[in-house]
Motif scaffolding. Structure first.
Motif, PDB file in Angstrom:
ATOM      1  N   UNK A   1       0.805  -1.221   0.000  1.00  0.00           N
ATOM      2  CA  UNK A   1       0.000   0.000   0.000  1.00  0.00           C
ATOM      3  C   UNK A   1       0.845   1.282   0.000  1.00  0.00           C
ATOM      4  N   UNK A   2       2.166   1.143  -0.079  1.00  0.00           N
ATOM      5  CA  UNK A   2       3.035   2.334  -0.046  1.00  0.00           C
ATOM      6  C   UNK A   2       2.698   3.215   1.159  1.00  0.00           C
ATOM      7  N   UNK A   3       2.597   2.589   2.318  1.00  0.00           N
ATOM      8  CA  UNK A   3       2.193   3.328   3.508  1.00  0.00           C
ATOM      9  C   UNK A   3       3.339   4.122   4.113  1.00  0.00           C
ATOM     10  N   UNK A   4       2.975   5.183   4.770  1.00  0.00           N
ATOM     11  CA  UNK A   4       3.938   5.999   5.505  1.00  0.00           C
ATOM     12  C   UNK A   4       3.668   5.813   6.995  1.00  0.00           C
ATOM     13  N   UNK A   5       4.722   5.526   7.765  1.00  0.00           N
ATOM     14  CA  UNK A   5       4.641   5.435   9.223  1.00  0.00           C
ATOM     15  C   UNK A   5       5.359   6.658   9.793  1.00  0.00           C
ATOM     16  N   UNK A   6       4.674   7.416  10.641  1.00  0.00           N
ATOM     17  CA  UNK A   6       5.268   8.601  11.257  1.00  0.00           C
ATOM     18  C   UNK A   6       5.144   8.495  12.764  1.00  0.00           C
ATOM     19  N   UNK A   7       6.284   8.461  13.450  1.00  0.00           N
ATOM     20  CA  UNK A   7       6.296   8.445  14.911  1.00  0.00           C
ATOM     21  C   UNK A   7       6.427   9.876  15.416  1.00  0.00           C
ATOM     22  N   UNK A   8       5.754  10.165  16.528  1.00  0.00           N
ATOM     23  CA  UNK A   8       5.617  11.551  16.976  1.00  0.00           C
ATOM     24  C   UNK A   8       5.952  11.672  18.450  1.00  0.00           C
ATOM     25  N   UNK A   9       6.847  12.582  18.765  1.00  0.00           N
ATOM     26  CA  UNK A   9       7.062  13.028  20.142  1.00  0.00           C
ATOM     27  C   UNK A   9       7.409  14.515  20.071  1.00  0.00           C
ATOM     28  N   UNK A  10       6.831  15.302  20.952  1.00  0.00           N
ATOM     29  CA  UNK A  10       6.978  16.750  20.840  1.00  0.00           C
ATOM     30  C   UNK A  10       8.359  17.246  21.205  1.00  0.00           C
ATOM     31  N   UNK A  11       9.064  16.523  22.067  1.00  0.00           N
ATOM     32  CA  UNK A  11      10.274  17.071  22.679  1.00  0.00           C
ATOM     33  C   UNK A  11      11.425  17.231  21.704  1.00  0.00           C
ATOM     34  N   UNK A  12      11.400  16.521  20.581  1.00  0.00           N
ATOM     35  CA  UNK A  12      12.441  16.686  19.564  1.00  0.00           C
ATOM     36  C   UNK A  12      11.867  17.221  18.257  1.00  0.00           C
ATOM     37  N   UNK A  13      10.637  17.700  18.289  1.00  0.00           N
ATOM     38  CA  UNK A  13       9.993  18.176  17.073  1.00  0.00           C
ATOM     39  C   UNK A  13      10.619  19.486  16.614  1.00  0.00           C
ATOM     40  N   UNK A  14      10.791  19.617  15.308  1.00  0.00           N
ATOM     41  CA  UNK A  14      11.359  20.822  14.716  1.00  0.00           C
ATOM     42  C   UNK A  14      10.602  22.072  15.181  1.00  0.00           C
ATOM     43  N   UNK A  15      11.336  23.141  15.475  1.00  0.00           N
ATOM     44  CA  UNK A  15      10.708  24.367  15.982  1.00  0.00           C
ATOM     45  C   UNK A  15       9.689  24.939  15.009  1.00  0.00           C
ATOM     46  N   UNK A  16       9.963  24.798  13.712  1.00  0.00           N
ATOM     47  CA  UNK A  16       9.024  25.300  12.721  1.00  0.00           C
ATOM     48  C   UNK A  16       7.695  24.574  12.772  1.00  0.00           C
ATOM     49  N   UNK A  17       7.734  23.275  13.045  1.00  0.00           N
ATOM     50  CA  UNK A  17       6.503  22.508  13.168  1.00  0.00           C
ATOM     51  C   UNK A  17       5.752  22.882  14.446  1.00  0.00           C
ATOM     52  N   UNK A  18       6.490  23.124  15.529  1.00  0.00           N
ATOM     53  CA  UNK A  18       5.855  23.588  16.768  1.00  0.00           C
ATOM     54  C   UNK A  18       5.175  24.941  16.551  1.00  0.00           C
ATOM     55  N   UNK A  19       5.862  25.832  15.854  1.00  0.00           N
ATOM     56  CA  UNK A  19       5.304  27.165  15.610  1.00  0.00           C
ATOM     57  C   UNK A  19       4.058  27.085  14.737  1.00  0.00           C
ATOM     58  N   UNK A  20       4.089  26.233  13.707  1.00  0.00           N
ATOM     59  CA  UNK A  20       2.916  26.071  12.842  1.00  0.00           C
ATOM     60  C   UNK A  20       1.743  25.524  13.639  1.00  0.00           C
ATOM     61  N   UNK A  21       2.016  24.557  14.513  1.00  0.00           N
ATOM     62  CA  UNK A  21       0.954  23.999  15.351  1.00  0.00           C
ATOM     63  C   UNK A  21       0.372  25.069  16.265  1.00  0.00           C
ATOM     64  N   UNK A  22       1.242  25.874  16.886  1.00  0.00           N
ATOM     65  CA  UNK A  22       0.760  26.918  17.792  1.00  0.00           C
ATOM     66  C   UNK A  22      -0.139  27.912  17.057  1.00  0.00           C
ATOM     67  N   UNK A  23       0.236  28.285  15.832  1.00  0.00           N
ATOM     68  CA  UNK A  23      -0.570  29.234  15.063  1.00  0.00           C
ATOM     69  C   UNK A  23      -1.933  28.644  14.715  1.00  0.00           C
ATOM     70  N   UNK A  24      -1.948  27.378  14.295  1.00  0.00           N
ATOM     71  CA  UNK A  24      -3.217  26.755  13.931  1.00  0.00           C
ATOM     72  C   UNK A  24      -4.098  26.534  15.148  1.00  0.00           C
ATOM     73  N   UNK A  25      -3.494  26.112  16.269  1.00  0.00           N
ATOM     74  CA  UNK A  25      -4.270  25.913  17.485  1.00  0.00           C
ATOM     75  C   UNK A  25      -4.866  27.236  17.948  1.00  0.00           C
ATOM     76  N   UNK A  26      -4.069  28.308  17.894  1.00  0.00           N
ATOM     77  CA  UNK A  26      -4.601  29.633  18.241  1.00  0.00           C
ATOM     78  C   UNK A  26      -5.807  29.968  17.367  1.00  0.00           C
ATOM     79  N   UNK A  27      -5.681  29.744  16.059  1.00  0.00           N
ATOM     80  CA  UNK A  27      -6.776  30.067  15.144  1.00  0.00           C
ATOM     81  C   UNK A  27      -8.017  29.240  15.450  1.00  0.00           C
ATOM     82  N   UNK A  28      -7.819  27.958  15.781  1.00  0.00           N
ATOM     83  CA  UNK A  28      -8.960  27.100  16.111  1.00  0.00           C
ATOM     84  C   UNK A  28      -9.647  27.568  17.385  1.00  0.00           C
TER      85      UNK A  28
END
Length: 338
Positions: A265-292
């Motif tokens: 199925x050409x699947x993608x597996x993505x493991x997630x932990x916030x403590x090593x997440x790229x700062x740009x991804x954290x910032x994007x999440x914060x902006x979207x959460x604020x908007x929501x």
């Protein structure tokens, strides 16, 4: 100020309430007078496992309150601003189980004026994790909002948990069709209150068959809390080029992947932990959460599928125990009057 601390790892009995001097913010930091603090599974897991080289730790990644002091070189925040925190105890000795916390501005987000402190203290770990889980399979801008997931079907395992609840609300705000799996009728009702289109009790019947009845071509994306026990199900119900986003290890420490089924199925597996997440991804999440939050798309409380349970600061140990024992809903520490 009052603060809860531990000086050795262990059960909740290592937590004690103490008096400490009021901390002062340094360059790029603000001090927050906390009104509420969130309690997450990561808090008790850290408490039982690590001190990270600190002699004394105040637990807590999430909180909400008012900025009452600003350090040098701070832009975008001023005294009196209502804010929420994320990753407050990451890399630092002192988090949010205290009357005040000092945080770098990259860990602080404005709280819209009509949003409650209960909501603000419930955002951090759950909402940012949910954001990453929903966006990690994309090529291009990793953002959520109206229309962003239109035409996509998302399966969210454990929709009655805090991350599952946030994922349901963010996915519905982004116009996805949401299917969630839960373990009881009570939790199904909570998931529907959060906005899930379909809630399936995985303890009864053929869960994969029921999902595929709702999504005959399969789902585009899975947000998974228990991969060790659900990976076969997830692969069965995912579409070709689907994504399996894994943010926790409930149900087991090891996951065995049927490779041929995943390859086919050409699947993608993505493991997630916030403590090593790229700062740009954290910032994007914060902006979207604020908007929501600003438009009322992220909420807490029984009518939003996430009952809130309040504990006094001196009851932090009880709050940790409740979360560890599987509390349904969100545990918050009441630190000050709103």
């Amino acid at each position: 100020m009052r603060a809860v601390v531990y000086r050795e790892t262990g059960p909740s009995s290592v937590l004690t309430l103490v008096e400490r001097e009021l901390p002062e913010p340094g360059p790029g930091e603000v001090r927050i007078r906390l009104v509420r603090a969130g309690v997450n599974p990561t808090d008790w897991k850290f408490r039982t496992g690590t001190m990270n080289g600190h002699d004394e730790v105040t637990p807590g990644q999430d909180g909400a309150g008012v900025v009452d002091a600003v350090g040098p070189d701070v832009e975008g925040f001023g005294v009196g601003d209502r804010v929420w925190t994320m990753l407050a105890q990451h890399g630092r000795a002192h988090g949010t189980a205290a009357e005040h916390t000092v945080q770098p501005v990259e860990h602080v987000v404005h709280l819209p004026g009509d949003a409650s402190y209960d909501l603000g203290a419930s955002l951090g770990v759950p909402a940012v994790t949910a954001h990453r889980a929903l966006t990690c399979g994309w090529i291009g801008p990793r953002r959520l909002g109206p229309g962003a997931l239109a035409g996509r079907t998302v399966l969210i395992a454990g929709g009655a948990g805090a991350v599952g609840n946030a994922a349901i609300q963010l996915a519905r705000w982004s116009d996805a069709t949401v299917i969630t799996t839960v373990s009881s009728q009570e939790k199904a009702e909570l998931a529907r209150a959060a906005g899930a289109d379909h809630a399936i009790d995985y303890t009864a019947g053929d869960t994969a068959a029921r999902i595929l009845e709702l999504a005959p071509d399969g789902v585009d994306h899975v947000v998974e809390v228990a991969p060790a026990v659900n990976v076969d199900l997830d692969i069965e119900v995912l579409k070709v080029h689907g994504t399996l986003a894994i943010y926790a290890n409930n149900g087991g420490e090891d996951m065995t992947v049927p490779l041929r089924a995943a390859f086919s199925k050409n699947l993608r597996f993505q493991f997630i932990i916030l403590y090593t997440l790229d700062r740009g991804l954290l910032a994007a999440a914060a902006e979207d959460v604020y908007a929501a939050v600003e438009v009322g798309a992220l909420r807490v409380g029984e009518d939003a599928g996430l009952p809130v349970h309040h504990f006094a600061l001196e009851e932090t140990a009880a709050a940790h125990d409740a979360v560890q024992d599987g509390l349904v809903g969100k545990a918050l520490l009441d630190i000050a009057v709103d």
